[in-house]
Design a protein around this motif. Structure first.
Motif, PDB file in Angstrom:
ATOM      1  N   SER A   7      21.961 -44.492-102.057  1.00  0.00           N
ATOM      2  CA  SER A   7      20.220 -43.961-103.406  1.00  0.00           C
ATOM      3  C   SER A   7      21.463 -43.167-104.188  1.00  0.00           C
ATOM      4  O   SER A   7      22.595 -42.826-103.835  1.00  0.00           O
ATOM      5  CB  SER A   7      19.277 -43.162-102.314  1.00  0.00           C
ATOM      6  N   PHE A   9      19.982 -40.393-107.198  1.00  0.00           N
ATOM      7  CA  PHE A   9      19.857 -39.521-107.711  1.00  0.00           C
ATOM      8  C   PHE A   9      20.017 -38.880-108.709  1.00  0.00           C
ATOM      9  O   PHE A   9      20.840 -38.418-109.456  1.00  0.00           O
ATOM     10  CB  PHE A   9      19.731 -38.388-106.573  1.00  0.00           C
ATOM     11  N   LEU A  16      14.675 -40.701-108.478  1.00  0.00           N
ATOM     12  CA  LEU A  16      15.426 -41.098-107.399  1.00  0.00           C
ATOM     13  C   LEU A  16      15.467 -42.854-106.670  1.00  0.00           C
ATOM     14  O   LEU A  16      14.004 -43.599-107.001  1.00  0.00           O
ATOM     15  CB  LEU A  16      15.250 -40.756-105.219  1.00  0.00           C
ATOM     16  N   THR A  18      16.218 -45.555-104.881  1.00  0.00           N
ATOM     17  CA  THR A  18      16.808 -45.682-102.793  1.00  0.00           C
ATOM     18  C   THR A  18      16.612 -46.677-102.713  1.00  0.00           C
ATOM     19  O   THR A  18      17.168 -47.377-101.459  1.00  0.00           O
ATOM     20  CB  THR A  18      15.322 -45.281-102.611  1.00  0.00           C
ATOM     21  N   LEU A  46      17.547 -36.515 -97.715  1.00  0.00           N
ATOM     22  CA  LEU A  46      16.878 -37.487 -98.898  1.00  0.00           C
ATOM     23  C   LEU A  46      15.780 -36.474 -99.107  1.00  0.00           C
ATOM     24  O   LEU A  46      15.916 -35.922-100.386  1.00  0.00           O
ATOM     25  CB  LEU A  46      16.638 -39.054 -99.124  1.00  0.00           C
ATOM     26  N   VAL A  51      12.676 -34.299-105.131  1.00  0.00           N
ATOM     27  CA  VAL A  51      12.079 -35.970-105.904  1.00  0.00           C
ATOM     28  C   VAL A  51      11.286 -35.696-106.620  1.00  0.00           C
ATOM     29  O   VAL A  51       9.782 -35.340-106.663  1.00  0.00           O
ATOM     30  CB  VAL A  51      12.487 -36.358-104.654  1.00  0.00           C
ATOM     31  N   VAL A  54       9.885 -42.113-106.464  1.00  0.00           N
ATOM     32  CA  VAL A  54      11.179 -42.782-106.235  1.00  0.00           C
ATOM     33  C   VAL A  54      10.867 -44.450-106.515  1.00  0.00           C
ATOM     34  O   VAL A  54       9.895 -44.834-106.755  1.00  0.00           O
ATOM     35  CB  VAL A  54      10.989 -42.495-105.200  1.00  0.00           C
TER      36      VAL A  54
END
Length: 81
Positions: A7, A9, A16, A18, A46, A51, A54
């Protein structure tokens, strides 16, 4: 659910990416090469990130609240097994 996946970030924006570990659909945690303990550890890690959005490998993108709900639901279900 795919061994060797990563993933990404971006701390500046909270984005993020993923791939296969997290998306807004059924999370597959069984299959060839899958280690549920590793999967759990990845989800827990995570969950600590700040975040904002996503972008998974499948299904539409989603926000922080849905992200936390998906992970916490999976963790609770795993605890119940």
């Amino acid at each position: 659910h795919s061994p060797g996946s990563i993933s990404l970030f971006e701390a500046a924006t909270g984005l993020l990416f993923t791939g296969d570990i997290m998306y807004d659909g059924p999370l597959y945690d069984e299959g060839p090469g899958v280690d549920r303990n590793d999967y759990r550890a990845s989800l827990e890690r995570l969950l600590t990130l700040p975040v904002t959005a996503v972008h998974g490998g499948h299904f539409p993108s989603f926000g922080a609240e849905r992200f936390q709900t998906l992970i916490k639901t999976w963790l609770a279900d795993d605890d119940a097994r």
